[in-house]
Enzyme design. Sequence first.
Site, PDB file in Angstrom:
ATOM      1  N   HIS A 243      35.690  42.231  35.215  1.00 25.52           N
ATOM      2  CA  HIS A 243      36.876  41.977  34.584  1.00 25.52           C
ATOM      3  C   HIS A 243      37.005  42.595  33.491  1.00 25.52           C
ATOM      4  CE1 HIS A 243      40.359  39.864  32.924  1.00 25.52           C
ATOM      5  NE2 HIS A 243      40.376  39.270  33.965  1.00 25.52           N
ATOM      6  N   GLU A 256      44.207  38.160  32.451  1.00 26.78           N
ATOM      7  CA  GLU A 256      44.882  39.346  32.635  1.00 26.78           C
ATOM      8  C   GLU A 256      46.490  38.972  32.389  1.00 26.78           C
ATOM      9  OE1 GLU A 256      43.764  40.902  36.235  1.00 26.78           O
ATOM     10  OE2 GLU A 256      45.827  41.780  36.777  1.00 26.78           O
ATOM     11  N   ARG A 259      47.929  40.841  29.261  1.00 23.92           N
ATOM     12  CA  ARG A 259      48.567  42.076  29.436  1.00 23.92           C
ATOM     13  C   ARG A 259      49.718  42.295  30.323  1.00 23.92           C
ATOM     14  NH1 ARG A 259      44.148  44.497  32.455  1.00 23.92           N
ATOM     15  NH2 ARG A 259      43.172  42.409  32.399  1.00 23.92           N
ATOM     16  N   ARG A 280      41.878  45.745  37.957  1.00 24.09           N
ATOM     17  CA  ARG A 280      40.594  45.309  37.203  1.00 24.09           C
ATOM     18  C   ARG A 280      39.594  46.242  37.302  1.00 24.09           C
ATOM     19  NH1 ARG A 280      40.503  38.918  38.290  1.00 24.09           N
ATOM     20  NH2 ARG A 280      42.220  38.406  37.251  1.00 24.09           N
ATOM     21  N   HIS A 382      32.897  38.787  37.114  1.00 23.61           N
ATOM     22  CA  HIS A 382      33.948  37.884  37.278  1.00 23.61           C
ATOM     23  C   HIS A 382      33.974  37.093  38.443  1.00 23.61           C
ATOM     24  CE1 HIS A 382      37.447  35.833  36.067  1.00 23.61           C
ATOM     25  NE2 HIS A 382      38.305  36.430  36.963  1.00 23.61           N
ATOM     26  N   HIS A 383      34.029  38.053  39.633  1.00 24.22           N
ATOM     27  CA  HIS A 383      34.048  37.313  40.862  1.00 24.22           C
ATOM     28  C   HIS A 383      33.308  38.152  41.963  1.00 24.22           C
ATOM     29  CE1 HIS A 383      37.134  35.633  43.861  1.00 24.22           C
ATOM     30  NE2 HIS A 383      36.761  36.624  44.656  1.00 24.22           N
ATOM     31  N   ARG A 422      39.705  42.457  43.756  1.00 25.79           N
ATOM     32  CA  ARG A 422      40.776  41.462  44.152  1.00 25.79           C
ATOM     33  C   ARG A 422      41.677  41.477  42.991  1.00 25.79           C
ATOM     34  NH1 ARG A 422      41.276  36.740  41.528  1.00 25.79           N
ATOM     35  NH2 ARG A 422      39.210  36.860  40.340  1.00 25.79           N
TER      36      ARG A 422
END
Length: 448
Positions: A243, A256, A259, A280, A382-383, A422
Amino acid sequence: AAESTDIVIIGSGGAGLSSAITATEKGAKVIVLEKMAYFGGNSNRSEGEMNAAGTKQQKAHGITDDTPERFAADTIRGGHGLNDPALVKALTENAASAEEWLLDLGAHFCHRMGRGGGQTRARGHGPCDGSPVGIEIMRVLGERADKDHIDMRLNNRVTKILMKNGKVSGVQVKTPKGMETINAKAVILATGGFGANHKMVEKYRPELKGFSTTNHPGATGDGIILAQQVGAGLTDIEQIQIHPTVIKKNGALISESMRARGGFLLNKNGKRFTNELLTRDVVSANELKQPGGIAYLVIDNSIYSKNKMAQNYTAEKLMTKCDTIADVAKLIGVDEKVVQASFDQYHKAFDNKKDDLFGRPEMLIRMDQAPYFVAEVTPGIHHTMGGVKIDPQAEVLTPEKKPIPGLFAAGEVTGGVHGGNRIGGNAVADIITFGCISANSALKYIGQ
Ligand code: ADP
Protein backbone atom coordinates in the site's frame (compact mmCIF):
# COMPACT_ATOMS: atom_id res chain seq x y z
CA ALA A 1 -15.42 -36.87 25.64
CA ALA A 2 -14.87 -34.46 22.81
CA GLU A 3 -17.25 -31.58 22.43
CA SER A 4 -19.53 -31.48 19.37
CA THR A 5 -21.11 -28.67 17.39
CA ASP A 6 -22.57 -28.06 13.94
CA ILE A 7 -20.04 -25.57 12.59
CA VAL A 8 -16.62 -24.49 13.82
CA ILE A 9 -15.52 -21.11 12.52
CA ILE A 10 -11.81 -20.36 12.78
CA GLY A 11 -11.18 -16.63 13.16
CA SER A 12 -13.28 -13.77 14.49
CA GLY A 13 -12.69 -11.03 11.90
CA GLY A 14 -15.29 -9.69 9.52
CA ALA A 15 -15.50 -12.93 7.57
CA GLY A 16 -15.72 -15.18 10.64
CA LEU A 17 -18.38 -13.17 12.43
CA SER A 18 -20.51 -12.60 9.30
CA SER A 19 -20.42 -16.33 8.84
CA ALA A 20 -21.17 -17.07 12.50
CA ILE A 21 -24.11 -14.67 12.64
CA THR A 22 -25.62 -15.96 9.39
CA ALA A 23 -25.31 -19.60 10.46
CA THR A 24 -26.69 -18.92 13.95
CA GLU A 25 -29.68 -17.05 12.61
CA LYS A 26 -30.50 -20.05 10.45
CA GLY A 27 -30.50 -22.34 13.46
CA ALA A 28 -27.00 -23.83 13.40
CA LYS A 29 -24.95 -24.39 16.52
CA VAL A 30 -21.69 -22.52 16.07
CA ILE A 31 -18.37 -22.15 17.87
CA VAL A 32 -15.98 -19.35 16.88
CA LEU A 33 -12.33 -19.97 17.78
CA GLU A 34 -9.97 -17.00 17.93
CA LYS A 35 -6.30 -17.35 18.76
CA MET A 36 -5.72 -13.79 19.89
CA ALA A 37 -6.87 -12.24 23.17
CA TYR A 38 -9.12 -9.88 21.18
CA PHE A 39 -11.57 -10.40 18.37
CA GLY A 40 -11.67 -8.68 15.00
CA GLY A 41 -8.25 -9.39 13.48
CA ASN A 42 -7.20 -7.20 10.61
CA SER A 43 -10.81 -6.25 10.09
CA ASN A 44 -10.48 -3.98 13.13
CA ARG A 45 -7.81 -2.10 11.23
CA SER A 46 -9.67 -1.55 8.00
CA GLU A 47 -9.49 2.15 7.33
CA GLY A 48 -11.21 2.18 4.03
CA GLU A 49 -14.65 1.55 2.76
CA MET A 50 -16.97 -1.20 1.63
CA ASN A 51 -17.50 -1.32 -2.11
CA ALA A 52 -20.91 -2.26 -3.42
CA ALA A 53 -22.64 -1.43 -6.69
CA GLY A 54 -26.27 -0.46 -7.15
CA THR A 55 -26.96 0.41 -3.51
CA LYS A 56 -29.75 2.68 -2.32
CA GLN A 57 -27.19 5.10 -0.90
CA GLN A 58 -25.39 5.40 -4.23
CA LYS A 59 -28.70 6.17 -5.90
CA ALA A 60 -29.45 8.82 -3.29
CA HIS A 61 -26.15 10.46 -4.31
CA GLY A 62 -27.15 10.48 -7.96
CA ILE A 63 -24.99 7.51 -8.94
CA THR A 64 -27.59 5.54 -10.84
CA ASP A 65 -25.46 3.80 -13.44
CA ASP A 66 -23.26 1.59 -11.31
CA THR A 67 -23.82 -2.13 -11.76
CA PRO A 68 -22.29 -5.44 -10.60
CA GLU A 69 -20.92 -5.82 -14.15
CA ARG A 70 -19.12 -2.46 -14.00
CA PHE A 71 -17.89 -3.29 -10.49
CA ALA A 72 -16.62 -6.66 -11.77
CA ALA A 73 -14.87 -5.07 -14.75
CA ASP A 74 -13.09 -2.56 -12.46
CA THR A 75 -12.10 -5.35 -10.06
CA ILE A 76 -10.66 -7.49 -12.84
CA ARG A 77 -8.89 -4.58 -14.53
CA GLY A 78 -7.45 -3.54 -11.16
CA GLY A 79 -6.41 -7.17 -10.54
CA HIS A 80 -4.61 -7.33 -13.91
CA GLY A 81 -7.00 -10.01 -15.12
CA LEU A 82 -5.59 -12.58 -12.73
CA ASN A 83 -8.83 -12.78 -10.72
CA ASP A 84 -11.08 -15.82 -10.88
CA PRO A 85 -14.06 -14.39 -12.81
CA ALA A 86 -16.56 -16.68 -11.06
CA LEU A 87 -15.43 -15.42 -7.64
CA VAL A 88 -15.56 -11.81 -8.84
CA LYS A 89 -19.09 -12.41 -10.12
CA ALA A 90 -20.14 -13.81 -6.74
CA LEU A 91 -18.55 -10.82 -4.99
CA THR A 92 -19.97 -8.10 -7.17
CA GLU A 93 -23.47 -9.56 -7.44
CA ASN A 94 -23.80 -10.08 -3.70
CA ALA A 95 -21.96 -7.07 -2.25
CA ALA A 96 -25.00 -4.76 -2.32
CA SER A 97 -27.12 -7.22 -0.33
CA ALA A 98 -24.19 -7.81 2.04
CA GLU A 99 -23.98 -4.06 2.58
CA GLU A 100 -27.73 -3.89 3.22
CA TRP A 101 -27.40 -6.78 5.65
CA LEU A 102 -24.90 -4.71 7.63
CA LEU A 103 -27.29 -1.75 7.58
CA ASP A 104 -30.04 -4.02 8.92
CA LEU A 105 -27.70 -5.07 11.72
CA GLY A 106 -27.35 -1.39 12.58
CA ALA A 107 -24.25 -0.17 10.75
CA HIS A 108 -24.18 3.62 10.43
CA PHE A 109 -23.08 3.71 6.82
CA CYS A 110 -23.31 6.40 4.18
CA HIS A 111 -22.18 6.44 0.60
CA ARG A 112 -18.68 7.87 0.45
CA MET A 113 -17.81 10.53 -2.06
CA GLY A 114 -14.80 10.04 -4.29
CA ARG A 115 -13.48 7.08 -6.18
CA GLY A 116 -10.77 4.84 -4.90
CA GLY A 117 -7.86 3.91 -7.13
CA GLY A 118 -8.91 2.04 -10.25
CA GLN A 119 -12.65 2.59 -9.86
CA THR A 120 -14.89 4.09 -12.52
CA ARG A 121 -17.69 4.95 -10.06
CA ALA A 122 -17.74 6.06 -6.43
CA ARG A 123 -19.00 2.91 -4.71
CA GLY A 124 -17.45 3.07 -1.24
CA HIS A 125 -19.68 2.87 1.84
CA GLY A 126 -18.66 3.55 5.41
CA PRO A 127 -19.37 5.57 8.54
CA CYS A 128 -20.95 8.91 7.68
CA ASP A 129 -18.40 10.93 9.69
CA GLY A 130 -15.51 9.43 7.74
CA SER A 131 -14.28 7.30 10.62
CA PRO A 132 -12.70 3.95 9.74
CA VAL A 133 -15.01 1.31 8.34
CA GLY A 134 -13.45 -1.63 10.22
CA ILE A 135 -14.26 -0.36 13.70
CA GLU A 136 -17.90 0.19 12.76
CA ILE A 137 -18.21 -3.23 11.15
CA MET A 138 -16.67 -5.01 14.11
CA ARG A 139 -18.86 -2.99 16.49
CA VAL A 140 -21.99 -4.09 14.66
CA LEU A 141 -20.92 -7.72 14.20
CA GLY A 142 -19.60 -7.96 17.77
CA GLU A 143 -22.83 -6.61 19.22
CA ARG A 144 -24.92 -9.00 17.16
CA ALA A 145 -22.71 -11.95 18.08
CA ASP A 146 -23.28 -11.04 21.74
CA LYS A 147 -27.00 -10.65 21.29
CA ASP A 148 -27.21 -14.01 19.54
CA HIS A 149 -25.11 -15.59 22.35
CA ILE A 150 -22.58 -16.84 19.85
CA ASP A 151 -19.97 -19.00 21.56
CA MET A 152 -16.79 -17.09 20.73
CA ARG A 153 -13.63 -18.31 22.44
CA LEU A 154 -10.58 -16.05 22.58
CA ASN A 155 -7.05 -17.42 23.13
CA ASN A 156 -8.09 -20.58 21.26
CA ARG A 157 -5.73 -21.43 18.44
CA VAL A 158 -6.72 -24.10 15.96
CA THR A 159 -3.74 -26.33 15.22
CA LYS A 160 -5.32 -28.96 12.98
CA ILE A 161 -8.36 -29.66 10.87
CA LEU A 162 -9.55 -33.22 11.46
CA MET A 163 -10.80 -35.52 8.71
CA LYS A 164 -12.75 -38.77 8.85
CA ASN A 165 -13.63 -40.86 5.79
CA GLY A 166 -12.60 -38.08 3.43
CA LYS A 167 -14.78 -35.50 5.19
CA VAL A 168 -14.00 -32.75 7.66
CA SER A 169 -14.89 -33.95 11.14
CA GLY A 170 -13.70 -31.16 13.42
CA VAL A 171 -10.65 -29.36 14.73
CA GLN A 172 -7.90 -29.66 17.25
CA VAL A 173 -7.53 -26.50 19.29
CA LYS A 174 -5.00 -25.24 21.79
CA THR A 175 -6.97 -23.64 24.60
CA PRO A 176 -5.65 -22.00 27.78
CA LYS A 177 -6.44 -25.34 29.47
CA GLY A 178 -4.62 -27.48 26.94
CA MET A 179 -5.36 -29.30 23.69
CA GLU A 180 -8.97 -30.13 22.90
CA THR A 181 -10.89 -31.70 20.06
CA ILE A 182 -14.15 -30.25 18.78
CA ASN A 183 -16.23 -32.40 16.44
CA ALA A 184 -18.12 -30.50 13.76
CA LYS A 185 -20.14 -31.18 10.64
CA ALA A 186 -18.47 -28.31 8.85
CA VAL A 187 -15.46 -26.04 9.40
CA ILE A 188 -15.14 -22.53 8.05
CA LEU A 189 -11.68 -21.04 7.74
CA ALA A 190 -11.77 -17.30 8.32
CA THR A 191 -8.24 -16.86 9.59
CA GLY A 192 -7.21 -13.85 7.50
CA GLY A 193 -3.97 -13.35 5.60
CA PHE A 194 -0.25 -13.61 6.30
CA GLY A 195 0.88 -10.00 6.00
CA ALA A 196 2.42 -10.05 9.50
CA ASN A 197 4.42 -13.20 8.81
CA HIS A 198 7.63 -11.73 7.42
CA LYS A 199 9.15 -15.15 6.75
CA MET A 200 6.19 -16.29 4.72
CA VAL A 201 6.03 -12.97 2.83
CA GLU A 202 9.72 -13.29 2.03
CA LYS A 203 9.31 -16.89 0.94
CA TYR A 204 6.89 -15.86 -1.79
CA ARG A 205 8.27 -12.37 -2.48
CA PRO A 206 11.95 -12.05 -1.53
CA GLU A 207 12.07 -8.41 -2.62
CA LEU A 208 9.63 -7.43 0.16
CA LYS A 209 12.22 -8.16 2.85
CA GLY A 210 12.42 -5.32 5.34
CA PHE A 211 9.09 -3.69 4.42
CA SER A 212 6.94 -2.59 7.32
CA THR A 213 3.47 -4.11 7.63
CA THR A 214 0.05 -2.66 8.36
CA ASN A 215 -1.21 -6.03 9.64
CA HIS A 216 -2.25 -7.09 13.14
CA PRO A 217 0.17 -9.59 14.74
CA GLY A 218 -2.23 -12.52 14.25
CA ALA A 219 -2.07 -12.31 10.45
CA THR A 220 0.42 -15.16 10.18
CA GLY A 221 -1.17 -17.40 7.56
CA ASP A 222 -2.17 -20.29 9.87
CA GLY A 223 -5.24 -20.98 7.77
CA ILE A 224 -3.19 -21.56 4.65
CA ILE A 225 -1.09 -24.19 6.39
CA LEU A 226 -4.13 -25.80 8.07
CA ALA A 227 -5.90 -26.06 4.71
CA GLN A 228 -2.84 -27.37 2.87
CA GLN A 229 -2.47 -30.14 5.45
CA VAL A 230 -5.89 -31.48 4.43
CA GLY A 231 -5.19 -31.21 0.73
CA ALA A 232 -6.33 -27.70 -0.22
CA GLY A 233 -4.90 -25.95 -3.25
CA LEU A 234 -3.61 -22.40 -3.24
CA THR A 235 -4.31 -19.60 -5.69
CA ASP A 236 -1.99 -16.66 -6.47
CA ILE A 237 -0.12 -17.10 -3.19
CA GLU A 238 2.72 -14.80 -4.30
CA GLN A 239 0.32 -11.89 -4.90
CA ILE A 240 1.02 -9.57 -1.98
CA GLN A 241 -0.23 -6.03 -1.97
CA ILE A 242 1.88 -3.15 -0.87
CA HIS A 243 0.00 0.00 0.00
CA PRO A 244 1.56 3.33 -0.99
CA THR A 245 0.68 5.37 2.09
CA VAL A 246 2.14 3.69 5.15
CA ILE A 247 4.08 5.38 7.97
CA LYS A 248 7.48 3.73 8.04
CA LYS A 249 8.23 3.70 11.76
CA ASN A 250 5.12 1.88 12.96
CA GLY A 251 3.36 0.52 9.89
CA ALA A 252 0.33 2.77 10.47
CA LEU A 253 -1.81 3.12 7.39
CA ILE A 254 -3.03 6.39 5.94
CA SER A 255 -6.25 5.57 4.14
CA GLU A 256 -6.54 5.67 0.37
CA SER A 257 -9.67 7.73 0.90
CA MET A 258 -7.48 10.76 1.67
CA ARG A 259 -6.45 10.70 -1.99
CA ALA A 260 -9.93 9.77 -3.20
CA ARG A 261 -11.35 12.88 -1.50
CA GLY A 262 -8.81 15.10 -3.26
CA GLY A 263 -5.45 14.74 -1.51
CA PHE A 264 -2.25 14.49 -3.55
CA LEU A 265 1.29 13.16 -3.24
CA LEU A 266 4.53 15.14 -3.48
CA ASN A 267 8.04 13.74 -3.62
CA LYS A 268 11.08 15.00 -1.70
CA ASN A 269 11.56 17.59 -4.44
CA GLY A 270 8.11 19.02 -3.71
CA LYS A 271 6.61 17.78 -6.96
CA ARG A 272 3.67 15.54 -7.81
CA PHE A 273 4.84 12.37 -9.53
CA THR A 274 1.76 10.27 -10.28
CA ASN A 275 -1.94 10.16 -10.92
CA GLU A 276 -2.85 9.53 -7.27
CA LEU A 277 -5.93 7.55 -8.25
CA LEU A 278 -4.09 4.72 -9.96
CA THR A 279 -4.18 1.31 -8.33
CA ARG A 280 -2.10 0.69 -5.21
CA ASP A 281 0.56 -1.36 -6.94
CA VAL A 282 1.20 1.31 -9.57
CA VAL A 283 1.20 4.23 -7.12
CA SER A 284 3.58 2.22 -4.86
CA ALA A 285 5.89 1.48 -7.79
CA ASN A 286 5.90 5.16 -8.80
CA GLU A 287 6.65 6.13 -5.22
CA LEU A 288 9.57 3.72 -4.94
CA LYS A 289 11.15 5.46 -7.94
CA GLN A 290 11.20 8.80 -6.07
CA PRO A 291 14.16 10.00 -3.99
CA GLY A 292 14.32 7.87 -0.84
CA GLY A 293 11.32 5.83 -1.99
CA ILE A 294 9.03 8.09 0.01
CA ALA A 295 6.28 10.62 -0.57
CA TYR A 296 4.34 13.28 1.27
CA LEU A 297 0.59 12.88 1.30
CA VAL A 298 -1.06 16.30 1.48
CA ILE A 299 -4.69 17.13 2.26
CA ASP A 300 -6.27 20.50 2.95
CA ASN A 301 -8.68 21.65 5.61
CA SER A 302 -11.76 21.04 3.47
CA ILE A 303 -10.98 17.31 3.62
CA TYR A 304 -9.64 17.36 7.17
CA SER A 305 -12.44 19.27 8.85
CA LYS A 306 -15.08 16.79 7.68
CA ASN A 307 -13.09 13.65 8.27
CA LYS A 308 -12.79 11.90 11.60
CA MET A 309 -10.09 9.58 10.29
CA ALA A 310 -7.88 12.50 9.22
CA GLN A 311 -8.40 14.11 12.63
CA ASN A 312 -7.28 10.86 14.25
CA TYR A 313 -4.11 10.97 12.15
CA THR A 314 -3.08 14.32 13.61
CA ALA A 315 -4.05 13.21 17.13
CA GLU A 316 -1.80 10.17 16.66
CA LYS A 317 0.95 12.39 15.19
CA LEU A 318 0.87 10.55 11.88
CA MET A 319 0.03 13.77 10.08
CA THR A 320 1.47 17.20 10.71
CA LYS A 321 -0.47 20.43 10.52
CA CYS A 322 1.03 23.11 8.28
CA ASP A 323 -0.56 26.56 8.45
CA THR A 324 0.64 27.67 5.04
CA ILE A 325 2.04 26.27 1.81
CA ALA A 326 5.39 27.66 2.96
CA ASP A 327 5.13 25.41 6.02
CA VAL A 328 4.43 22.42 3.78
CA ALA A 329 7.61 23.27 1.87
CA LYS A 330 9.56 23.61 5.10
CA LEU A 331 8.38 20.20 6.30
CA ILE A 332 9.45 18.60 3.03
CA GLY A 333 12.67 20.59 3.06
CA VAL A 334 12.37 22.31 -0.32
CA ASP A 335 11.95 25.79 -1.71
CA GLU A 336 8.48 27.22 -1.15
CA LYS A 337 8.21 28.19 -4.83
CA VAL A 338 8.36 24.57 -5.96
CA VAL A 339 5.57 23.49 -3.63
CA GLN A 340 3.53 26.57 -4.54
CA ALA A 341 3.90 25.59 -8.20
CA SER A 342 2.67 22.07 -7.39
CA PHE A 343 -0.41 23.52 -5.68
CA ASP A 344 -0.97 25.96 -8.59
CA GLN A 345 -0.86 23.08 -11.05
CA TYR A 346 -3.44 21.17 -9.00
CA HIS A 347 -5.75 24.21 -8.70
CA LYS A 348 -5.59 24.56 -12.48
CA ALA A 349 -6.35 20.87 -12.94
CA PHE A 350 -9.37 21.26 -10.67
CA ASP A 351 -10.57 24.41 -12.47
CA ASN A 352 -10.17 22.85 -15.93
CA LYS A 353 -11.30 19.40 -14.76
CA LYS A 354 -8.18 18.15 -16.47
CA ASP A 355 -4.84 17.15 -14.97
CA ASP A 356 -2.33 17.90 -17.72
CA LEU A 357 0.57 16.44 -15.78
CA PHE A 358 -0.65 12.96 -14.83
CA GLY A 359 -4.18 12.58 -16.14
CA ARG A 360 -5.77 12.20 -12.72
CA PRO A 361 -9.45 11.59 -13.61
CA GLU A 362 -11.09 13.38 -10.67
CA MET A 363 -10.09 16.32 -8.46
CA LEU A 364 -12.97 16.46 -5.98
CA ILE A 365 -11.70 19.59 -4.25
CA ARG A 366 -9.39 22.46 -5.17
CA MET A 367 -6.93 21.88 -2.28
CA ASP A 368 -6.82 25.59 -1.44
CA GLN A 369 -8.13 25.66 2.14
CA ALA A 370 -5.43 26.19 4.74
CA PRO A 371 -4.27 24.71 7.02
CA TYR A 372 -2.77 21.70 5.26
CA PHE A 373 -1.99 18.30 6.74
CA VAL A 374 0.96 16.25 5.62
CA ALA A 375 2.16 12.69 6.24
CA GLU A 376 5.47 11.22 5.16
CA VAL A 377 4.62 7.85 3.67
CA THR A 378 6.24 4.85 2.05
CA PRO A 379 4.93 1.57 0.63
CA GLY A 380 4.20 -1.17 3.21
CA ILE A 381 2.88 -4.75 3.19
CA HIS A 382 -0.87 -4.50 3.37
CA HIS A 383 -2.86 -7.40 2.05
CA THR A 384 -2.22 -10.93 0.89
CA MET A 385 -4.41 -11.47 -2.16
CA GLY A 386 -3.53 -15.10 -2.66
CA GLY A 387 -4.57 -17.97 -0.47
CA VAL A 388 -6.77 -21.02 -0.25
CA LYS A 389 -8.50 -22.03 -3.44
CA ILE A 390 -12.30 -21.75 -3.24
CA ASP A 391 -15.30 -21.89 -5.56
CA PRO A 392 -18.13 -19.30 -5.60
CA GLN A 393 -19.91 -21.26 -2.83
CA ALA A 394 -16.81 -20.79 -0.64
CA GLU A 395 -16.04 -24.51 -0.71
CA VAL A 396 -12.32 -25.19 -0.32
CA LEU A 397 -10.88 -26.93 -3.37
CA THR A 398 -7.95 -29.25 -3.96
CA PRO A 399 -5.37 -28.25 -6.59
CA GLU A 400 -7.51 -30.35 -8.98
CA LYS A 401 -10.52 -28.18 -8.07
CA LYS A 402 -12.38 -30.90 -6.16
CA PRO A 403 -14.24 -29.69 -3.05
CA ILE A 404 -12.97 -30.95 0.31
CA PRO A 405 -16.25 -32.05 1.88
CA GLY A 406 -17.23 -29.91 4.85
CA LEU A 407 -14.45 -27.34 4.52
CA PHE A 408 -15.20 -23.74 3.59
CA ALA A 409 -13.16 -20.55 3.58
CA ALA A 410 -13.91 -16.84 3.41
CA GLY A 411 -12.02 -13.57 3.54
CA GLU A 412 -8.33 -12.80 3.30
CA VAL A 413 -7.34 -16.47 3.78
CA THR A 414 -8.70 -17.18 0.29
CA GLY A 415 -7.18 -16.41 -3.09
CA GLY A 416 -8.61 -15.55 -6.48
CA VAL A 417 -11.04 -12.76 -5.68
CA HIS A 418 -8.58 -9.90 -6.02
CA GLY A 419 -6.17 -11.28 -8.61
CA GLY A 420 -2.86 -9.44 -8.84
CA ASN A 421 -3.94 -6.24 -7.11
CA ARG A 422 -6.83 -5.57 -4.75
CA ILE A 423 -8.96 -2.50 -5.31
CA GLY A 424 -9.38 -0.42 -2.13
CA GLY A 425 -12.78 -1.15 -0.55
CA ASN A 426 -12.92 -4.67 -1.93
CA ALA A 427 -11.54 -6.41 1.17
CA VAL A 428 -14.52 -5.43 3.29
CA ALA A 429 -16.88 -6.33 0.45
CA ASP A 430 -15.08 -9.69 0.20
CA ILE A 431 -15.16 -10.64 3.88
CA ILE A 432 -18.82 -9.79 4.47
CA THR A 433 -20.07 -11.24 1.17
CA PHE A 434 -18.13 -14.49 1.33
CA GLY A 435 -18.60 -14.72 5.10
CA CYS A 436 -22.35 -14.94 4.50
CA ILE A 437 -21.94 -17.26 1.49
CA SER A 438 -19.72 -19.67 3.46
CA ALA A 439 -22.33 -19.99 6.21
CA ASN A 440 -25.14 -20.67 3.75
CA SER A 441 -23.03 -23.35 2.07
CA ALA A 442 -21.99 -24.96 5.35
CA LEU A 443 -25.64 -25.18 6.44
CA LYS A 444 -26.14 -27.87 3.82
CA TYR A 445 -23.85 -30.12 5.83
CA ILE A 446 -25.93 -29.93 8.96
CA GLY A 447 -29.13 -30.96 7.29
CA GLN A 448 -30.56 -27.47 6.84
P1 ADP B 1 -10.84 -11.39 7.53
O1 ADP B 1 -10.71 -9.96 7.16
O2 ADP B 1 -10.63 -12.32 6.39
O3 ADP B 1 -12.07 -11.65 8.33
P2 ADP B 1 -9.19 -10.96 9.89
O4 ADP B 1 -7.74 -10.76 9.91
O5 ADP B 1 -10.05 -9.80 10.16
O6 ADP B 1 -9.58 -11.68 8.50
O7 ADP B 1 -9.59 -12.08 10.96
C1 ADP B 1 -8.94 -13.33 11.02
C2 ADP B 1 -8.87 -13.76 12.47
O8 ADP B 1 -8.47 -15.13 12.53
C3 ADP B 1 -7.87 -12.98 13.28
O9 ADP B 1 -8.50 -12.44 14.42
C4 ADP B 1 -6.80 -14.02 13.66
O10 ADP B 1 -6.22 -13.78 14.91
C5 ADP B 1 -7.62 -15.29 13.66
N1 ADP B 1 -6.81 -16.52 13.47
C6 ADP B 1 -5.77 -16.69 12.63
N2 ADP B 1 -5.26 -17.94 12.75
C7 ADP B 1 -6.00 -18.57 13.70
C8 ADP B 1 -5.95 -19.88 14.28
N3 ADP B 1 -5.04 -20.79 13.94
N4 ADP B 1 -6.87 -20.19 15.25
C9 ADP B 1 -7.79 -19.27 15.64
N5 ADP B 1 -7.86 -18.02 15.13
C10 ADP B 1 -6.98 -17.67 14.18
